[in-house]
Design an enzyme around this catalytic site. Sequence first.
Site, mmCIF file in Angstrom:
data_model
loop_
_atom_site.group_PDB
_atom_site.id
_atom_site.type_symbol
_atom_site.label_atom_id
_atom_site.label_comp_id
_atom_site.label_asym_id
_atom_site.label_seq_id
_atom_site.Cartn_x
_atom_site.Cartn_y
_atom_site.Cartn_z
ATOM 1 N N ASP A 1 29.299 40.621 49.837
ATOM 2 C CA ASP A 1 30.050 39.410 50.199
ATOM 3 C C ASP A 1 30.905 39.649 51.440
ATOM 4 O O ASP A 1 31.765 40.524 51.436
ATOM 5 C CB ASP A 1 30.948 39.046 48.999
ATOM 6 N N PHE B 1 39.487 35.428 53.329
ATOM 7 C CA PHE B 1 39.057 34.421 54.307
ATOM 8 C C PHE B 1 37.572 34.558 54.610
ATOM 9 O O PHE B 1 37.027 35.662 54.571
ATOM 10 C CB PHE B 1 39.845 34.581 55.617
ATOM 11 N N GLY B 2 36.970 33.427 54.945
ATOM 12 C CA GLY B 2 35.589 33.442 55.420
ATOM 13 C C GLY B 2 35.577 33.744 56.913
ATOM 14 O O GLY B 2 36.618 33.839 57.563
ATOM 15 N N MET C 1 41.120 32.146 44.820
ATOM 16 C CA MET C 1 42.196 32.952 45.420
ATOM 17 C C MET C 1 43.541 32.432 44.934
ATOM 18 O O MET C 1 43.738 31.216 44.845
ATOM 19 C CB MET C 1 42.126 32.854 46.939
ATOM 20 N N HIS D 1 28.394 30.407 45.071
ATOM 21 C CA HIS D 1 29.490 31.379 45.027
ATOM 22 C C HIS D 1 30.813 30.625 45.139
ATOM 23 O O HIS D 1 31.044 29.882 46.085
ATOM 24 C CB HIS D 1 29.328 32.374 46.176
ATOM 25 N N MET E 1 32.545 44.144 48.565
ATOM 26 C CA MET E 1 33.138 43.328 49.630
ATOM 27 C C MET E 1 32.907 44.019 50.973
ATOM 28 O O MET E 1 33.257 45.179 51.159
ATOM 29 C CB MET E 1 34.643 43.160 49.400
ATOM 30 N N ASP F 1 34.731 30.991 45.275
ATOM 31 C CA ASP F 1 35.807 31.937 45.582
ATOM 32 C C ASP F 1 37.157 31.429 45.079
ATOM 33 O O ASP F 1 37.665 30.422 45.571
ATOM 34 C CB ASP F 1 35.889 32.144 47.095
ATOM 35 N N MET G 1 39.591 36.403 43.033
ATOM 36 C CA MET G 1 40.442 37.258 43.880
ATOM 37 C C MET G 1 41.880 36.953 43.488
ATOM 38 O O MET G 1 42.626 36.270 44.193
ATOM 39 C CB MET G 1 40.169 36.953 45.353
ATOM 40 N N HIS H 1 34.007 34.242 41.788
ATOM 41 C CA HIS H 1 34.601 35.475 42.333
ATOM 42 C C HIS H 1 36.117 35.338 42.279
ATOM 43 O O HIS H 1 36.714 34.629 43.084
ATOM 44 C CB HIS H 1 34.083 35.648 43.778
ATOM 45 N N SER I 1 28.669 30.542 49.782
ATOM 46 C CA SER I 1 30.069 30.433 49.371
ATOM 47 C C SER I 1 30.603 29.077 49.810
ATOM 48 O O SER I 1 30.680 28.796 51.010
ATOM 49 C CB SER I 1 30.900 31.544 50.016
HETATM 50 C C1 DX5 Z 1 36.040 36.208 51.220
HETATM 51 C C2 DX5 Z 1 35.126 35.526 50.237
HETATM 52 C C3 DX5 Z 1 33.753 35.311 50.746
HETATM 53 C C4 DX5 Z 1 33.652 34.466 51.963
HETATM 54 C C5 DX5 Z 1 32.420 34.821 52.736
HETATM 55 O O1 DX5 Z 1 37.240 36.527 50.603
HETATM 56 O O2 DX5 Z 1 35.026 36.280 49.052
HETATM 57 O O3 DX5 Z 1 32.907 34.813 49.724
HETATM 58 O O4 DX5 Z 1 33.628 33.103 51.682
HETATM 59 O O5 DX5 Z 1 32.439 34.103 53.913
HETATM 60 P P1 DX5 Z 1 31.596 34.521 55.201
HETATM 61 O O6 DX5 Z 1 30.166 34.522 54.809
HETATM 62 O O7 DX5 Z 1 31.944 33.460 56.179
HETATM 63 O O8 DX5 Z 1 32.080 35.895 55.615
HETATM 64 ZN ZN ZN Z 2 33.500 35.809 47.501
#
Ligand code: DX5
Ligand code: ZN
Length: 213
Positions: A172, A142-143, A36, A32, A136, A34, A67, A65, A7
């Site tokens: 994910d 957030f990561g 948002m 990937h 999920m 993301d 969101m 992805h 990601s």
């Molecule tokens: C969260 C994202 C993920 C995220 C994963 O909302 O969809 O893709 O980047 O990050 P990690 O691997 O750090 O949990």
């Molecule tokens: Zn994601």
Amino acid sequence: MVKIAPSILAANFMCLEKELLDIEFAGADLIHFDVMDGHFVPNITFGPMILHQAKKKCGLAFDVHLMVNDPIKFIPWYAEAKPDIITFHLEATLNPEKEIELIKSFGIKVGISIKPETDVEVLDNFIDVVDLILIMSVNPGFGGQKFNHSAIDKIKYLKEKTKNTKTLIEVDGGINMETAKLCIDAGADILVAGSAIFGSNNYADSIRQIKGE
Ligand code: DX5
Ligand code: ZN
């Protein structure tokens, strides 16, 4: 063999081109991406212009992805850049059939995703009509969050339900060497990992470790 989708949410945006090239060279299978919107999740990330430019720099398949609330509005923006997969959230729409049809109309693979608090059975009617199901294992937004183990039972459930289909199971959030093994054993086909890869000092080693090689 499980596929790894790093990601780029966890990449260094100040040198995104280098990050993309490095991650491709390190053995990533997909990118990937993301998206948002600040409404479906309390964070904002990349617009379609970034997807267009990133796709020009990197030959890997892009896994978008979404969101976002009202995904039907956003799908054409991202579809124009021709990613391989567009995934939207079941919780974000009242008529998921419309999003599925729209993504397919662009010749792009369709993914459908659920948050940790959503029951996996709500996906039963979609298993045959989508290409991918994204589970999920953290709350989207957030990561760097901790893996929610409820994802494992969902993967096992879907593995059984998808056994006569080509539908892929992707996971994910919170993926690292340990949680990856649990997901692989449960039947996951694609693992998304952000911080465990981009936060490490050797992307290729991290990808190999997550794959369990
Ligand atoms: C969260 C994202 C993920 C995220 C994963 O909302 O969809 O893709 O980047 O990050 P990690 O691997 O750090 O949990
Ligand atoms: Zn994601």
